[in-house]
Design an enzyme around this catalytic site. Structure first.
Site, PDB file in Angstrom:
ATOM      1  N   GLU A 177       0.862  -1.178   0.000  1.00  0.00           N
ATOM      2  CA  GLU A 177       0.000   0.000   0.000  1.00  0.00           C
ATOM      3  C   GLU A 177       0.897   1.226   0.000  1.00  0.00           C
ATOM      4  O   GLU A 177       1.865   1.302   0.769  1.00  0.00           O
ATOM      5  CB  GLU A 177      -0.917   0.013   1.224  1.00  0.00           C
ATOM      6  CG  GLU A 177      -1.828   1.246   1.260  1.00  0.00           C
ATOM      7  CD  GLU A 177      -2.776   1.265   2.438  1.00  0.00           C
ATOM      8  OE1 GLU A 177      -3.538   2.244   2.562  1.00  0.00           O
ATOM      9  OE2 GLU A 177      -2.750   0.313   3.249  1.00  0.00           O
ATOM     10  N   ASN A 235      -4.711   5.025  -2.286  1.00  0.00           N
ATOM     11  CA  ASN A 235      -5.988   5.414  -1.689  1.00  0.00           C
ATOM     12  C   ASN A 235      -6.673   6.481  -2.543  1.00  0.00           C
ATOM     13  O   ASN A 235      -6.034   7.432  -3.001  1.00  0.00           O
ATOM     14  CB  ASN A 235      -5.759   5.953  -0.275  1.00  0.00           C
ATOM     15  CG  ASN A 235      -5.319   4.861   0.681  1.00  0.00           C
ATOM     16  OD1 ASN A 235      -6.111   4.021   1.076  1.00  0.00           O
ATOM     17  ND2 ASN A 235      -4.049   4.861   1.039  1.00  0.00           N
ATOM     18  N   GLU A 267      -7.830   1.889  -3.637  1.00  0.00           N
ATOM     19  CA  GLU A 267      -8.613   1.592  -2.442  1.00  0.00           C
ATOM     20  C   GLU A 267      -9.555   2.748  -2.132  1.00  0.00           C
ATOM     21  O   GLU A 267      -9.132   3.905  -2.086  1.00  0.00           O
ATOM     22  CB  GLU A 267      -7.684   1.335  -1.255  1.00  0.00           C
ATOM     23  CG  GLU A 267      -6.729   0.163  -1.477  1.00  0.00           C
ATOM     24  CD  GLU A 267      -5.838  -0.118  -0.277  1.00  0.00           C
ATOM     25  OE1 GLU A 267      -5.974   0.609   0.746  1.00  0.00           O
ATOM     26  OE2 GLU A 267      -5.015  -1.040  -0.351  1.00  0.00           O
ATOM     27  N   ASP A 297     -11.810  -0.331   1.187  1.00  0.00           N
ATOM     28  CA  ASP A 297     -10.916  -0.172   2.335  1.00  0.00           C
ATOM     29  C   ASP A 297     -11.715  -0.055   3.630  1.00  0.00           C
ATOM     30  O   ASP A 297     -12.851   0.421   3.640  1.00  0.00           O
ATOM     31  CB  ASP A 297     -10.058   1.081   2.127  1.00  0.00           C
ATOM     32  CG  ASP A 297      -8.821   1.087   3.006  1.00  0.00           C
ATOM     33  OD1 ASP A 297      -8.508   0.046   3.616  1.00  0.00           O
ATOM     34  OD2 ASP A 297      -8.158   2.133   3.072  1.00  0.00           O
ATOM     35  N   GLU A 354      -6.339  -6.215   7.733  1.00  0.00           N
ATOM     36  CA  GLU A 354      -5.424  -5.170   8.195  1.00  0.00           C
ATOM     37  C   GLU A 354      -5.151  -5.290   9.690  1.00  0.00           C
ATOM     38  O   GLU A 354      -5.913  -5.895  10.442  1.00  0.00           O
ATOM     39  CB  GLU A 354      -6.028  -3.795   7.910  1.00  0.00           C
ATOM     40  CG  GLU A 354      -6.265  -3.508   6.431  1.00  0.00           C
ATOM     41  CD  GLU A 354      -6.806  -2.123   6.200  1.00  0.00           C
ATOM     42  OE1 GLU A 354      -5.997  -1.242   5.864  1.00  0.00           O
ATOM     43  OE2 GLU A 354      -8.020  -1.906   6.362  1.00  0.00           O
TER      44      GLU A 354
END
Length: 398
Positions: A177, A235, A267, A297, A354
């Site tokens: 990420e 993101n 995401e 997400d 996560e």
């Protein structure tokens, strides 16, 4: 026995339980321990003695209950941290933990009842490493001028950092990420909390995204030459998805770097999903047509829309870290994780879990059927150079 120079307020209406808690805290070496039989008495004590580091708080009592007390002190800085000590069911205590966070209070832990000295000592140790009452944590540097942040973007001070996603069984890195850090010439490395609100308010999120993508695609090319084919995840916010130029700009960037859309994931948080309009959905479809993956997400952190999950072209679910943090003690969280894994499999979507920080969590998630995770157990976010070195040393998480 440990000694903690902490000020603690015990809020408990049962005299024996209150006496037991006070005795344990004093035995553990707390500097000052105050006691109250209900919320009203606790507020009066705070008014008299000033702020405390910790409130050890029961919830159900005859007078002002613990929840009302917490609402009264939220945001007042009279209480540094909260430890719950209640016999209420786990689902009720879990909801109270959410309220504590919304009130701006630090939730230190939940010891339940009967009170256990070992559990209490562990939470005191956790709090002891944080700044004591009267010594507020250092303020997050805030850059208040738009010209400074624009200058930072032009000068390349906004750096892409990378946190691996890894195979829970083998530790093999599946992707990363991409996160933002500001390498400030005077204040050093700043986290997103220091600059992201200003970036958003100035409408500069696209500039940040494409700066991150430039850096990440350059790194991805270097990684390919070292035989590491890593997916890069970025993101996106709902406001960015509403821009008609988003997909064409990403396509042009991929062409310039001779990169494949299949090597990218975008995401979007659940709140963004709920706001998705016509243009947003069109951009999601265009990204999929380019071969990009799309992830939901922080799944489960908001009000999940299963209808949106089925209707929009997503390929990945990222399960919110809060479920992992409470995995050990809460059967409901285990059920949510297991159900999400099954849902992902049924929909043909991968599931990334996560917030994995311990080997125990990894083993539990494996037993539930988890395959891919992200968290400090594998690695913290790192710069591109650090990632190249880290991968070169062939570190694994298993």
């Amino acid at each position: 026995m440990s000694r903690f120079a902490l000020r603690v307020l015990v809020l408990e209406d049962h005299s024996f339980q209150r006496s037991l808690a006070v005795g344990m805290l004093r035995q553990l070496g707390c500097r000052e321990v105050f006691e109250a039989a209900d919320g009203a008495e606790a507020l009066a004590i705070l008014h008299e003695v000033g702020p405390v580091d910790i409130a050890l708080c029961d919830l159900r009592m005859e007078g002002m209950d613990g929840l009302e007390f917490l609402q009264r002190v939220g945001g007042s800085r009279q209480v540094g941290s909260v430890i719950l000590c209640s016999s209420l069911s786990a689902d009720v205590r879990r909801s109270v933990r959410q309220i504590i966070s919304l009130l701006g209070l630090e939730f230190l832990g939940d010891v339940g009842k009967p009170l256990c000295m070992e559990a209490l000592e562990a939470l005191l140790k956790k709090r002891w490493h944080a700044p004591a009452t009267g010594q507020p944590p250092p303020a997050v540097p805030q850059v208040v001028r738009e010209d400074e942040i624009r200058h930072a973007l032009v000068q390349g001070q906004m750096q892409a950092y990378y946190q691996p996603k890894f195979d829970l069984r083998t530790g093999q890195v599946r992707g990363v990420e991409v996160l933002a850090r500001w390498l400030h010439p005077l204040m050093g490395l700043l986290s997103p909390a220091a600059f992201m609100p200003l970036l958003e308010s100035c409408g500069l999120m696209d500039e940040l995204l494409f700066e991150q993508m430039e850096q990440a695609l350059d790194l991805q090319c270097q990684l390919r030459h070292q035989s590491h084919a890593l997916n890069m995840a970025f993101n996106l916010q709902a406001a960015q998805l509403a821009n008609d130029e988003l997909a064409p700009r990403i396509k042009a960037l991929l062409t310039r770097h001779a990169a494949s859309g299949a090597g990218l994931t975008f995401e979007l948080t659940e709140s963004g999903l709920l706001q998705a309009a016509h243009t947003s959905i069109k951009n999601l479809v265009r990204l999929r047509m380019m071969g990009c993956c799309l992830a939901i997400d922080d799944f489960g952190a908001g009000f999940s829309s299963l209808q949106r999950l089925c209707a929009l072209p997503f390929t990945e679910i990222k399960l919110d870290a809060e479920f992992v943090r409470t995995l050990r003690h809460e059967p409901r969280c285990q059920a949510v994780i297991g159900s999400t894994l099954a849902l992902g499999q049924a929909l043909g979507m991968s599931v990334v879990i996560e917030g994995i920080e311990t080997e125990e969590q990894r083993q539990q998630l494996l037993r539930l059927g988890g395959r891919t995770g992200q968290g400090y157990l594998c690695a913290r976010p790192m710069s591109g150079a650090q990632l190249l070195q880290w991968l070169g040393q062939q570190r694994i998480c298993a």
